[in-house]
Design an enzyme around this catalytic site. Sequence first.
Site, PDB file in Angstrom:
ATOM      1  N   SER A 217       0.840  -1.201   0.000  1.00 52.12           N
ATOM      2  CA  SER A 217       0.000   0.000   0.000  1.00 52.12           C
ATOM      3  C   SER A 217       0.871   1.245   0.000  1.00 52.12           C
ATOM      4  O   SER A 217       2.095   1.170   0.047  1.00 52.12           O
ATOM      5  CB  SER A 217      -0.927   0.001   1.212  1.00 52.12           C
ATOM      6  OG  SER A 217      -0.168   0.308   2.365  1.00 52.12           O
ATOM      7  N   LYS A 218       0.210   2.371  -0.036  1.00 48.62           N
ATOM      8  CA  LYS A 218       0.867   3.678  -0.083  1.00 48.62           C
ATOM      9  C   LYS A 218       2.037   3.824   0.887  1.00 48.62           C
ATOM     10  O   LYS A 218       3.074   4.372   0.541  1.00 48.62           O
ATOM     11  CB  LYS A 218      -0.145   4.740   0.323  1.00 48.62           C
ATOM     12  CG  LYS A 218      -0.800   5.533  -0.559  1.00 48.62           C
ATOM     13  CD  LYS A 218      -0.832   6.511  -1.531  1.00 48.62           C
ATOM     14  CE  LYS A 218       0.263   7.426  -1.794  1.00 48.62           C
ATOM     15  NZ  LYS A 218       0.798   7.417  -3.054  1.00 48.62           N
ATOM     16  N   ARG A 219       1.835   3.338   2.099  1.00 46.53           N
ATOM     17  CA  ARG A 219       2.885   3.602   3.083  1.00 46.53           C
ATOM     18  C   ARG A 219       4.188   2.841   2.795  1.00 46.53           C
ATOM     19  O   ARG A 219       5.195   3.061   3.437  1.00 46.53           O
ATOM     20  CB  ARG A 219       2.375   3.355   4.509  1.00 46.53           C
ATOM     21  CG  ARG A 219       2.236   1.947   4.894  1.00 46.53           C
ATOM     22  CD  ARG A 219       1.401   1.760   6.140  1.00 46.53           C
ATOM     23  NE  ARG A 219       0.831   0.444   6.107  1.00 46.53           N
ATOM     24  CZ  ARG A 219       1.449  -0.633   6.574  1.00 46.53           C
ATOM     25  NH1 ARG A 219       2.616  -0.533   7.150  1.00 46.53           N
ATOM     26  NH2 ARG A 219       0.880  -1.819   6.469  1.00 46.53           N
ATOM     27  N   GLU A 227       3.456   7.806 -10.291  1.00 45.23           N
ATOM     28  CA  GLU A 227       4.133   8.463  -9.177  1.00 45.23           C
ATOM     29  C   GLU A 227       5.637   8.204  -9.216  1.00 45.23           C
ATOM     30  O   GLU A 227       6.433   9.072  -8.882  1.00 45.23           O
ATOM     31  CB  GLU A 227       3.573   7.934  -7.864  1.00 45.23           C
ATOM     32  CG  GLU A 227       2.766   8.970  -7.104  1.00 45.23           C
ATOM     33  CD  GLU A 227       2.131   8.356  -5.889  1.00 45.23           C
ATOM     34  OE1 GLU A 227       2.665   8.514  -4.779  1.00 45.23           O
ATOM     35  OE2 GLU A 227       1.091   7.681  -6.068  1.00 45.23           O
TER      36      GLU A 227
END
Length: 449
Positions: A217-219, A227
């Site tokens: 995930s993002k973290r 990105e």
Amino acid sequence: MAKVITRFPPSPTGYFHIGSARTALFNYLFTAREGGVMYLRFEDTDRERCKKEFEEDIIAGLDWLKIPYTSAVPLRQSERLSTYREYLRALIEKGAAYEAEEAEGGNGSTSLTTKGRVVRFKNPNTRITFNDLIRGDVSFDTTELKDFVIARNVDDPLYHMAVVADDHDMGVTHVIRGEDHISNTPRQILILEALGFERPVYAHIPLIHAPDRSKLSKRHGAVSINEYRSDGYLPEALVNYLALLGWTPPSGREKMPLADMVAEFDLKDVHAGGAIFDIEKLRWLNRQYILEMPDERIQAEIELRIPEKNSGIAAKLVSLVRERIHLWGDIDAMAKGGEFDYFFSDPALDISKVPGKGSDAATARRHLARLRELLSALPSLGNLEPEQIKKAIWDYAEAEGRGNVLWPLRYALTGKERSPDPFTVAAIIGRDSIERRIETAISALENRS
Ligand code: GLU
């Protein structure tokens, strides 16, 4: 042997992400090695969640990563509804599927939005075994699938129906996809067998996990390919890294261009266990690519990212920047942290910091005065080189104590407590700035003592 045909069929319900890109890449590597064709098609049967912008993002991502593909015609499942309807009708005619009230076999609730009756596949309740190129024999007892729904109504086929029809019509020989689709396989095999289609070969590739084995995930770092692009990763490094997520090349090489990956790729070397996404490893790999980049490429990136465009200086910053970055975004971070300021303009000095630890203003002034003399003796033409500057002052620094001599020089030139060594800085800013900055520091010290 028949020509190899594979497919990369993303559902455009989100931005192009790491997992999807890796699936596309493995399909491409396998297909290219076999001299086949890999089709891109969009699986947009879920019309509410599918968006044009996600399709565009996926295409832009593939192009940026330079993963070659052939666009299927038509490109979208939503453009093939009439074909799916024909197959659906054929199944019903054969008695392999039937229309039913939606609630049948379900939890008793009826949907008010359903305009017709659902179509259920008549499950023969057999055991389905397929040989997965990565996992070996995989076997499912399909009884528990019951008579599963394959269409919302005779005109509105659902996902599995569409996939089977597409794979057949496109002549797909190998289905290479994420392990999360493994439970779809028995359903799809049941449908294709009922239609008398040939089974493709399956290969389910391991999912990508975060280092703590949780879902990526993002973290754990960016998830969308775009990105990575804006953070300043190189597409060739990212593609290289993606290939290593679940695959170990027999040569054991880590840094390798796409063509070499194609030459080495074999699905049997893809691991069945989950792959671990490690952002540090990606940064490291990206740096390996930067270390081998031609100077002009790095110079162009510096010119792009440092607003004080001064091409004379950008060219001189190349090796310093190359040494210190992992990705292009690090140049932005350095610029933001003021790490380039002193290359473009004279720094403001905190005069108490000029002497450095264990020295004093008078000593620093004496050393700076001597350094100015030594440096003024350098040849006055051509670019200065760090080595040349070092040579001119090294003996003096050794004799007087390196720290006491070099700290005031470096600080006078940069106004920073941390910076590259004074020889590198001096060579970049050039004779006039060296002279002027030393002079400024000396007079400030004089006024002070
Ligand atoms: N559309 C599916 C996805 O985006 C791929 C299905 C398949 O490869 O069969 O995950």
